[in-house]
Motif scaffolding. Structure first.
Motif, PDB file in Angstrom:
ATOM      1  N   HIS A 318     -21.606  -0.821   2.090  1.00  0.00           N
ATOM      2  CA  HIS A 318     -20.288  -1.435   2.266  1.00  0.00           C
ATOM      3  C   HIS A 318     -19.593  -0.738   3.428  1.00  0.00           C
ATOM      4  CE1 HIS A 318     -16.468  -3.149   1.854  1.00  0.00           C
ATOM      5  NE2 HIS A 318     -15.971  -2.434   0.867  1.00  0.00           N
ATOM      6  N   PRO A 319     -19.965  -1.082   4.678  1.00  0.00           N
ATOM      7  CA  PRO A 319     -19.424  -0.354   5.835  1.00  0.00           C
ATOM      8  C   PRO A 319     -17.966  -0.645   6.153  1.00  0.00           C
ATOM      9  CG  PRO A 319     -20.852  -2.141   6.564  1.00  0.00           C
ATOM     10  CD  PRO A 319     -20.966  -2.090   5.072  1.00  0.00           C
ATOM     11  N   ASN A 320     -17.446  -1.821   5.783  1.00  0.00           N
ATOM     12  CA  ASN A 320     -16.081  -2.200   6.169  1.00  0.00           C
ATOM     13  C   ASN A 320     -15.097  -1.963   5.028  1.00  0.00           C
ATOM     14  OD1 ASN A 320     -16.949  -3.035   8.719  1.00  0.00           O
ATOM     15  ND2 ASN A 320     -17.504  -5.059   7.961  1.00  0.00           N
ATOM     16  N   THR A 321     -14.960  -0.693   4.621  1.00  0.00           N
ATOM     17  CA  THR A 321     -14.068  -0.372   3.501  1.00  0.00           C
ATOM     18  C   THR A 321     -12.599  -0.549   3.849  1.00  0.00           C
ATOM     19  OG1 THR A 321     -14.166   1.958   4.173  1.00  0.00           O
ATOM     20  CG2 THR A 321     -15.705   1.242   2.459  1.00  0.00           C
ATOM     21  N   SER A 322     -12.259  -0.616   5.152  1.00  0.00           N
ATOM     22  CA  SER A 322     -10.862  -0.832   5.525  1.00  0.00           C
ATOM     23  C   SER A 322     -10.461  -2.298   5.392  1.00  0.00           C
ATOM     24  CB  SER A 322     -10.629  -0.368   6.968  1.00  0.00           C
ATOM     25  OG  SER A 322     -11.429  -1.113   7.877  1.00  0.00           O
ATOM     26  N   ILE A 323     -11.439  -3.210   5.250  1.00  0.00           N
ATOM     27  CA  ILE A 323     -11.145  -4.640   5.115  1.00  0.00           C
ATOM     28  C   ILE A 323     -10.947  -5.021   3.653  1.00  0.00           C
ATOM     29  CG2 ILE A 323     -12.005  -6.975   5.558  1.00  0.00           C
ATOM     30  CD1 ILE A 323     -11.313  -5.441   8.085  1.00  0.00           C
ATOM     31  N   VAL A 324     -11.870  -4.605   2.809  1.00  0.00           N
ATOM     32  CA  VAL A 324     -11.814  -4.983   1.398  1.00  0.00           C
ATOM     33  C   VAL A 324     -12.294  -3.821   0.538  1.00  0.00           C
ATOM     34  CG1 VAL A 324     -14.125  -6.029   1.459  1.00  0.00           C
ATOM     35  CG2 VAL A 324     -12.522  -6.734  -0.306  1.00  0.00           C
ATOM     36  N   GLN A 325     -11.628  -3.595  -0.555  1.00  0.00           N
ATOM     37  CA  GLN A 325     -12.032  -2.585  -1.534  1.00  0.00           C
ATOM     38  C   GLN A 325     -12.944  -3.263  -2.552  1.00  0.00           C
ATOM     39  OE1 GLN A 325      -8.922   0.018  -3.211  1.00  0.00           O
ATOM     40  NE2 GLN A 325      -9.676  -0.564  -5.206  1.00  0.00           N
ATOM     41  N   ALA A 326     -14.071  -2.589  -2.903  1.00  0.00           N
ATOM     42  CA  ALA A 326     -15.039  -3.207  -3.809  1.00  0.00           C
ATOM     43  C   ALA A 326     -15.543  -2.198  -4.822  1.00  0.00           C
ATOM     44  CB  ALA A 326     -16.214  -3.785  -3.014  1.00  0.00           C
ATOM     45  N   SER A 327     -15.754  -2.658  -6.057  1.00  0.00           N
ATOM     46  CA  SER A 327     -16.343  -1.827  -7.101  1.00  0.00           C
ATOM     47  C   SER A 327     -17.062  -2.744  -8.086  1.00  0.00           C
ATOM     48  CB  SER A 327     -15.274  -0.999  -7.823  1.00  0.00           C
ATOM     49  OG  SER A 327     -14.331  -1.839  -8.466  1.00  0.00           O
ATOM     50  N   VAL A 328     -18.101  -2.198  -8.738  1.00  0.00           N
ATOM     51  CA  VAL A 328     -18.881  -2.977  -9.692  1.00  0.00           C
ATOM     52  C   VAL A 328     -18.485  -2.603 -11.109  1.00  0.00           C
ATOM     53  CG1 VAL A 328     -21.198  -3.349 -10.621  1.00  0.00           C
ATOM     54  CG2 VAL A 328     -20.842  -3.327  -8.164  1.00  0.00           C
ATOM     55  N   SER A 329     -18.280  -3.612 -11.949  1.00  0.00           N
ATOM     56  CA  SER A 329     -17.977  -3.412 -13.362  1.00  0.00           C
ATOM     57  C   SER A 329     -18.868  -4.339 -14.163  1.00  0.00           C
ATOM     58  CB  SER A 329     -16.502  -3.691 -13.652  1.00  0.00           C
ATOM     59  OG  SER A 329     -16.223  -3.573 -15.032  1.00  0.00           O
ATOM     60  N   ASN A 330     -19.870  -3.755 -14.845  1.00  0.00           N
ATOM     61  CA  ASN A 330     -20.835  -4.529 -15.622  1.00  0.00           C
ATOM     62  C   ASN A 330     -21.507  -5.590 -14.749  1.00  0.00           C
ATOM     63  OD1 ASN A 330     -20.318  -3.056 -18.005  1.00  0.00           O
ATOM     64  ND2 ASN A 330     -18.494  -4.292 -18.405  1.00  0.00           N
TER      65      ASN A 330
END
Length: 512
Positions: A318-330
């Protein structure tokens, strides 16, 4: 030396209590690279070479230059946000005292890339690395350890020859001074504690998206301690079977160890096409599928995209962390729009297979929506449905805030208890500390050196402070600052500056 044993409930949140002053002594992490050079939007992963303990970053001098990500493993990922330099402090989880520094430089020009960024070699072994990017005319700028690794460059191919144990960071540049750095670690004849582990295939070649199983033998209690390039392949161990998932083209080296018979290296090559190997079992898992393949959202909007096709999902890239925040839940990936732009997020499954989610974020402020795998979705929502969704989200937020408040209160209470215990121990140490007599004079009796710890080290640090040779805290741990202070004392008294406390130095410290 007095020991304080904490109950399991306190130990479980030791990392949080560290914020209030408690710490655990570890050796500083041995990083695969002490400095890295990135381009804008590029990411690189640095590993702790000598431990399976997870690391985290305790400080980043300029977070606007590079973002840092820790995922509960011995690896830290740095992502270039804007040009400049920053220094990150990398520590083992549950300690903030023994850390290593990582210098990160982000440049606007093209950054050179390598077919393999982190190599693990044995003495006498040769390896070839391909350079790409930049202007195409390359030269070796620096080699931090020529006694460990020698290099030759022919066109875009670097040949590395392992000479002796050590770590070398090799910087390659083009004629426009666009550069890149690779790291080579050399061991004697295998990893630390090398035993006689063997593999059904020690040099597997697989394809992107393919899962390959290697059988390990020669020991028991197998585990993986290092992956030099986790962007190329991921791995999971089940009993004596190591499952390797191809993520991107390139090469990586896995260090596989046994609790009973040392370690050995496994060299993995990932290509873009289909690869068949007959000496081990090969399986291909279904790629990860998304409820919405190319979601569009606005700044400030939250979105949940369902995941299917496998299990044990995690974010691989996930190289573009300044564009969108992402996390996995289940079985879902949670997205939050930060700024206008586009991002490519690669999600993989622990049992193999990956998929890439293309996210577009526009500049307007949005609301929270949920994307599902249903091919035909409702295009309109009633005001009542939106209000119900917002109410549910607000209730969830309030519940989490309440839980966090209770947890912080518990942490604060435990921190207060630890402070009281520390004050009690410190008060006792001031009255009865080893190295200080009842009359206030000093009576050092122990041989001390780097790694020593306890009350006599605390007394030594206070004595050196009183004599004007030490400016640090009286931690009770004999580290580099204490060693330097002892050397200054020895030099001032015309004795050999070895940095450890022996008979001659004790005479000076005791005022005799």
């Amino acid at each position: 030396m007095k020991k304080i044993f904490l109950p399991a409930s306190v130990a479980g949140i030791a990392s949080a209590v560290c914020l209030f002053g408690a710490s655990v002594a570890y050796a500083a992490p041995a990083l695969s690279q002490s400095s890295v050079t990135l381009g804008l939007g590029q990411s690189v992963t640095v590993s702790s070479q000598a431990s399976t303990t997870a690391v985290y970053w305790s400080a980043n001098t300029n977070p606007s230059i590079a973002a840092l990500q820790a995922n509960g493993t011995p690896q830290i990922t740095a992502i270039g946000n804007q040009t400049g330099s920053t220094v990150a402090t990398i520590c083992y989880v549950n300690t903030a005292s023994d850390c290593a520094s990582l210098t990160i430089t982000v440049q606007s020009g093209s950054v050179l890339s390598f077919s393999q960024n982190n190599l693990t070699l044995t003495a006498g072994q040769n390896a070839s690395v391909t350079v790409s990017g930049g202007g195409g005319t390359y030269s070796i700028s620096t080699n931090s350890n020529t006694s460990a690794v020698s290099t030759t460059l022919s066109g875009n191919t670097i040949t590395l020859s392992a000479l002796a144990t050590g770590i070398a960071n090799i910087t390659v540049c083009d004629q426009s001074n666009n550069c890149g750095t690779l790291s080579a670690t050399v061991g004697n004849s295998g990893p630390s504690g090398s035993g006689s582990l063997s593999f059904s295939n020690a040099n597997p070649s697989i394809a992107v998206g393919q899962v390959f199983s290697v059988t390990v033998s020669g020991g028991s209690g197998y585990y993986v301690t290092a992956n030099t390039n986790s962007n190329v392949a991921s791995q999971s161990m089940s009993s004596n079977v190591l499952a390797i998932s191809g993520l991107a083209t390139g090469s990586t080296t896995l260090t596989v160890c046994s609790t009973t018979n040392g370690c050995n290296y496994l060299y993995v090559t990932v290509g873009s096409g289909t690869t068949t190997t007959t000496t081990a079992t090969t399986t291909t898992n279904q790629a990860v599928a998304f409820g919405v393949a190319n979601p569009s959202m606005v700044v400030g909007q939250s979105m949940t995209v369902s995941l299917s096709g496998s299990s044990g999902y995690f974010i691989s890239s996930h190289p573009n962390t300044s564009i969108v925040q992402a996390s996995v839940s289940n079985n879902a990936i949670l997205l939050y729009g930060l700024s206008a732009g586009s991002a490519q997020i690669t999600v993989c499954a622990s049992v193999g297979g990956c998929g890439t989610l293309s996210v577009t974020v526009t500049g307007s402020t949005g609301t929270t929506t949920t994307a599902t795998q249903t091919t035909t979705q409702t295009t309109t929502q009633t005001a009542a449905q939106t209000a119900t969704n917002n109410s549910t989200i607000l209730a969830t937020i309030q519940s989490i805030q309440s839980q966090l408040t209770q947890l912080l209160l518990q942490i604060q209470s435990m921190a207060n208890t630890l402070t009281q215990l520390a004050s009690s121990v410190a008060g006792s140490a001031q009255t009865n500390a080893v190295g200080v007599t009842g009359s206030g004079s000093y009576a050092f009796t122990q041989a001390l050196g780097v790694g020593s710890q306890g009350a006599e080290v605390t007394a030594l640090q206070k004595r050196l402070t009183a004599l004007g040779f030490y400016s640090g805290s009286a931690t009770g741990y004999y580290g580099a600052l204490t060693e330097a202070a002892v050397k200054r004392l020895q030099t001032a008294h015309s004795i050999e500056a070895k940095g450890n406390v022996g008979p001659a130095t004790r005479v000076i410290l005791n005022g005799q």
